[in-house]
Scaffold this motif. Structure first.
Motif, PDB file in Angstrom:
ATOM      1  N   UNK A  24       6.321   5.551   0.529  1.00 54.58           N
ATOM      2  CA  UNK A  24       5.318   5.697   1.776  1.00 54.58           C
ATOM      3  C   UNK A  24       4.328   4.689   2.219  1.00 54.58           C
ATOM      4  N   UNK A  25       4.591   3.693   3.164  1.00 54.62           N
ATOM      5  CA  UNK A  25       3.428   3.017   3.369  1.00 54.62           C
ATOM      6  C   UNK A  25       2.403   3.764   4.213  1.00 54.62           C
ATOM      7  N   UNK A  26       1.178   3.346   3.753  1.00 55.78           N
ATOM      8  CA  UNK A  26       0.125   4.098   4.260  1.00 55.78           C
ATOM      9  C   UNK A  26      -0.311   3.496   5.527  1.00 55.78           C
ATOM     10  N   UNK A  27      -0.702   4.092   6.534  1.00 53.72           N
ATOM     11  CA  UNK A  27      -1.152   3.432   7.797  1.00 53.72           C
ATOM     12  C   UNK A  27      -2.356   2.775   7.681  1.00 53.72           C
ATOM     13  N   UNK A  28      -2.577   1.704   8.412  1.00 51.51           N
ATOM     14  CA  UNK A  28      -3.728   0.849   8.412  1.00 51.51           C
ATOM     15  C   UNK A  28      -5.169   1.690   8.814  1.00 51.51           C
ATOM     16  N   UNK A  56       0.801  -1.096   0.073  1.00 47.91           N
ATOM     17  CA  UNK A  56      -0.245  -0.005  -0.051  1.00 47.91           C
ATOM     18  C   UNK A  56       0.709   1.262   0.015  1.00 47.91           C
ATOM     19  N   UNK A  57       1.752   1.300  -0.975  1.00 51.07           N
ATOM     20  CA  UNK A  57       2.788   2.539  -1.016  1.00 51.07           C
ATOM     21  C   UNK A  57       2.164   3.452  -1.784  1.00 51.07           C
ATOM     22  N   UNK A  58       2.537   4.853  -1.372  1.00 50.47           N
ATOM     23  CA  UNK A  58       2.059   6.125  -2.126  1.00 50.47           C
ATOM     24  C   UNK A  58       3.593   6.573  -2.150  1.00 50.47           C
ATOM     25  N   UNK A  59       3.146   8.017  -3.249  1.00 50.34           N
ATOM     26  CA  UNK A  59       4.403   8.624  -3.477  1.00 50.34           C
ATOM     27  C   UNK A  59       5.740   7.810  -3.831  1.00 50.34           C
ATOM     28  N   UNK A  60       5.396   6.910  -4.840  1.00 51.36           N
ATOM     29  CA  UNK A  60       6.445   5.904  -5.135  1.00 51.36           C
ATOM     30  C   UNK A  60       7.408   6.385  -5.941  1.00 51.36           C
TER      31      UNK A  60
END
Length: 100
Positions: free
Chosen positions: A58-62, A40-44
């Motif tokens: 950045x791994x999104x928090x649950x 669940x990465x963002x800003x890759x």
């Protein structure tokens, strides 16, 4: 308009027949895309290096937690890319019988 060949990423892995494997960027993005989805990465950011493909994001928090996003980094070796793509081909099977 002139035809431009897509750059290829040459894997140092060998197939079961002993040939050197060459993958297009589409293949590489397919291989690392699963990791990006699962983590669940963002800003890759994806960077090709001499030894493989580096993925940072950045791994999104649950959901429901107050934790901040966390940094995640993974270097996929050329051999790992080859193995992931081969596994993907096995999972997909032979494709639709309409096209055989």
């Amino acid at each position: 308009m002139p035809h431009v060949e897509a750059e290829v990423f040459q894997a140092h892995a060998t197939s079961s027949t002993g040939e050197t494997l060459v993958y297009r960027y589409e293949d590489i993005l397919r291989a690392v895309g699963r990791f990006i989805d699962e983590e669940q990465l963002t800003d890759v950011v994806i960077v090709q290096t001499e030894t493989g493909v580096l993925v940072r994001g950045m791994r999104r928090p649950h959901a429901g937690t107050r934790l901040a996003s966390t940094f995640c980094e993974r270097l996929f070796s050329k051999a790992e890319i080859a193995a992931i793509l081969e596994e993907g081909r096995r999972r997909r099977g032979t494709g639709s019988k309409l096209f055989q």
